[in-house]
Motif scaffolding. Structure first.
Motif, PDB file in Angstrom:
ATOM      1  N   GLY A  29       0.813  -1.213   0.000  1.00  0.00           N
ATOM      2  CA  GLY A  29       0.000   0.000   0.000  1.00  0.00           C
ATOM      3  C   GLY A  29       0.844   1.259   0.000  1.00  0.00           C
ATOM      4  O   GLY A  29       0.573   2.206  -0.750  1.00  0.00           O
ATOM      5  N   VAL A  30       1.883   1.284   0.817  1.00  0.00           N
ATOM      6  CA  VAL A  30       2.758   2.466   0.907  1.00  0.00           C
ATOM      7  C   VAL A  30       3.483   2.687  -0.420  1.00  0.00           C
ATOM      8  O   VAL A  30       3.583   3.823  -0.909  1.00  0.00           O
ATOM      9  CB  VAL A  30       3.766   2.300   2.059  1.00  0.00           C
ATOM     10  N   SER A  31       3.983   1.617  -1.023  1.00  0.00           N
ATOM     11  CA  SER A  31       4.723   1.744  -2.285  1.00  0.00           C
ATOM     12  C   SER A  31       3.814   2.227  -3.407  1.00  0.00           C
ATOM     13  O   SER A  31       4.201   3.099  -4.207  1.00  0.00           O
ATOM     14  CB  SER A  31       5.354   0.399  -2.664  1.00  0.00           C
ATOM     15  N   LEU A  32       2.607   1.674  -3.487  1.00  0.00           N
ATOM     16  CA  LEU A  32       1.650   2.130  -4.496  1.00  0.00           C
ATOM     17  C   LEU A  32       1.300   3.593  -4.291  1.00  0.00           C
ATOM     18  O   LEU A  32       1.213   4.374  -5.247  1.00  0.00           O
ATOM     19  CB  LEU A  32       0.380   1.276  -4.450  1.00  0.00           C
ATOM     20  N   ALA A  33       1.100   3.967  -3.017  1.00  0.00           N
ATOM     21  CA  ALA A  33       0.736   5.351  -2.705  1.00  0.00           C
ATOM     22  C   ALA A  33       1.862   6.313  -3.076  1.00  0.00           C
ATOM     23  O   ALA A  33       1.620   7.375  -3.651  1.00  0.00           O
ATOM     24  CB  ALA A  33       0.390   5.482  -1.226  1.00  0.00           C
ATOM     25  N   ILE A  34       3.105   5.944  -2.762  1.00  0.00           N
ATOM     26  CA  ILE A  34       4.243   6.822  -3.065  1.00  0.00           C
ATOM     27  C   ILE A  34       4.398   6.998  -4.572  1.00  0.00           C
ATOM     28  O   ILE A  34       4.530   8.124  -5.068  1.00  0.00           O
ATOM     29  CB  ILE A  34       5.542   6.240  -2.457  1.00  0.00           C
TER      30      ILE A  34
ATOM     31  N   SER B 233       9.073   8.485  -7.555  1.00  0.00           N
ATOM     32  CA  SER B 233       8.034   7.657  -8.175  1.00  0.00           C
ATOM     33  C   SER B 233       8.648   6.475  -8.920  1.00  0.00           C
ATOM     34  O   SER B 233       8.169   5.343  -8.806  1.00  0.00           O
ATOM     35  CB  SER B 233       7.201   8.505  -9.137  1.00  0.00           C
ATOM     36  N   GLY B 234       9.724   6.738  -9.676  1.00  0.00           N
ATOM     37  CA  GLY B 234      10.385   5.659 -10.408  1.00  0.00           C
ATOM     38  C   GLY B 234      10.963   4.613  -9.479  1.00  0.00           C
ATOM     39  O   GLY B 234      10.870   3.407  -9.747  1.00  0.00           O
ATOM     40  N   ALA B 235      11.571   5.048  -8.372  1.00  0.00           N
ATOM     41  CA  ALA B 235      12.160   4.115  -7.417  1.00  0.00           C
ATOM     42  C   ALA B 235      11.083   3.239  -6.769  1.00  0.00           C
ATOM     43  O   ALA B 235      11.269   2.027  -6.587  1.00  0.00           O
ATOM     44  CB  ALA B 235      12.935   4.874  -6.349  1.00  0.00           C
ATOM     45  N   ALA B 236       9.939   3.843  -6.423  1.00  0.00           N
ATOM     46  CA  ALA B 236       8.846   3.077  -5.809  1.00  0.00           C
ATOM     47  C   ALA B 236       8.286   2.043  -6.781  1.00  0.00           C
ATOM     48  O   ALA B 236       8.050   0.888  -6.411  1.00  0.00           O
ATOM     49  CB  ALA B 236       7.746   4.027  -5.345  1.00  0.00           C
ATOM     50  N   SER B 237       8.084   2.441  -8.036  1.00  0.00           N
ATOM     51  CA  SER B 237       7.584   1.499  -9.048  1.00  0.00           C
ATOM     52  C   SER B 237       8.607   0.397  -9.305  1.00  0.00           C
ATOM     53  O   SER B 237       8.253  -0.780  -9.445  1.00  0.00           O
ATOM     54  CB  SER B 237       7.277   2.232 -10.354  1.00  0.00           C
ATOM     55  N   GLY B 238       9.884   0.788  -9.378  1.00  0.00           N
ATOM     56  CA  GLY B 238      10.936  -0.208  -9.587  1.00  0.00           C
ATOM     57  C   GLY B 238      11.012  -1.206  -8.446  1.00  0.00           C
ATOM     58  O   GLY B 238      11.242  -2.407  -8.670  1.00  0.00           O
TER      59      GLY B 238
END
Length: 295
Positions: A115-120, A145-150
């Motif tokens: 949830g946190v990663s999707l939100a970030i 955003s790129g780091a969270a998606s990665g």
């Protein structure tokens, strides 16, 4: 004899005279690094042309048309769509795999991390559309955003390719996050920004779905305060998702067009023109115009 010499001299003068391309369709042509001093491009369609590092002193660009061509935009669109599909596949499987878990059940920490990663990813991607194109804030938002998606992609594929091995999944998340952060930090190409926006849009929608399902669960047991809270949060992330989609389209448009990167434009004429999707970075003696660069 004299007549023959005169004809020879005239031919030399003609060959050394400025090139005349007036009113021609020159779309997608490359003039990279060429000597085009004094050339006449007035009235030309220069969409997709590459004048990078060309010599264009005194060249005439009156009434030209600049910008992106369909052939240029296809690779960027393909990259954005592929990234979106890969992200949708991995994010949806993780969401449905953890949906409905409670704190009393095992794996709750993964629910929070997801949830946190999707939100970030969704938040920073959606907010980028409101930031100035080359601002530090937008660059930081792209990296985060790129780091969270990665990290999400690394976690999913690190685990799924090793029979759901938790250690490999976590290592994949760290590796994926670091790699994407470095790419976003060092590669300032609109194609990277478009890919980050596409992944961010999917992440934002994933979090909107996640919070929407939570809102429905609370409302079904008549916990209206929490239901309204999670429902409002879901709507907010739908808005951020739309922002990310808008940004992805903008970045795709910005990824290509007419390029004067590093060209010498000393004395070049740019009258009666509005430049669209035009790269003038590093150009010498850039024309003073009311530019629409498509950014």
């Amino acid at each position: 004899m004299i007549h023959g010499l005169k004809a020879f001299t005239d031919s030399i003068m003609a060959s050394s005279s400025p090139l005349n391309f007036a009113n021609q369709d020159l779309r997608n042509r490359s003039f990279n690094g060429q000597n085009l001093n004094g050339a006449n491009f007035s009235g030309c369609d220069l969409r997709g042309c590459d004048f990078s590092h060309a010599l264009l002193q005194g060249a005439n660009f009156e009434r030209v048309k600049t910008g992106q061509t369909l052939r240029q935009s296809i690779p960027s669109m393909v990259v954005a769509v592929v990234v979106a599909l890969i992200s949708a596949n991995s994010f949806s499987q993780m969401i449905f795999g953890l949906l409905g878990r409670t704190p009393a059940e095992g794996g709750w920490s993964f629910v929070i991390a997801l949830g946190v990663s999707l939100a970030i990813s969704g938040t920073f991607s959606g907010l980028r559309v409101m930031m100035r194109p080359k601002s530090l804030a937008k660059r930081i938002a792209t990296i985060v955003s790129g780091a969270a998606s990665g990290a999400l992609l690394g976690f999913f594929y690190g685990g799924s390719t090793t029979n759901n091995n938790t250690q490999f999944a976590i290592a994949g998340a760290v590796l994926g996050g670091v790699i994407m952060a470095l790419i976003c930090l060092r590669v300032r190409h609109p194609l990277v920004a478009a890919a980050v926006a596409a992944a961010g849009a999917v992440a934002g929608y994933g979090f909107a779905f996640f919070t929407g399902a939570t809102a429905i669960a609370y409302l079904s047991v008549q916990k209206f305060v929490w239901g309204v809270f999670w429902g409002a949060l879901s709507l907010a992330y739908i808005g951020l998702t739309m922002n990310s989609l808008i940004l992805a389209v903008r970045e795709i448009r910005r990824a290509s067009g007419t390029s004067f990167r590093g060209a010498d434009l000393t004395g070049a004429k740019f009258d009666e023109i509005g430049l669209q999707n035009t790269d003038l970075s590093g150009a010498v003696a850039q024309p003073i115009l009311d530019l629409d660069l498509g950014l």
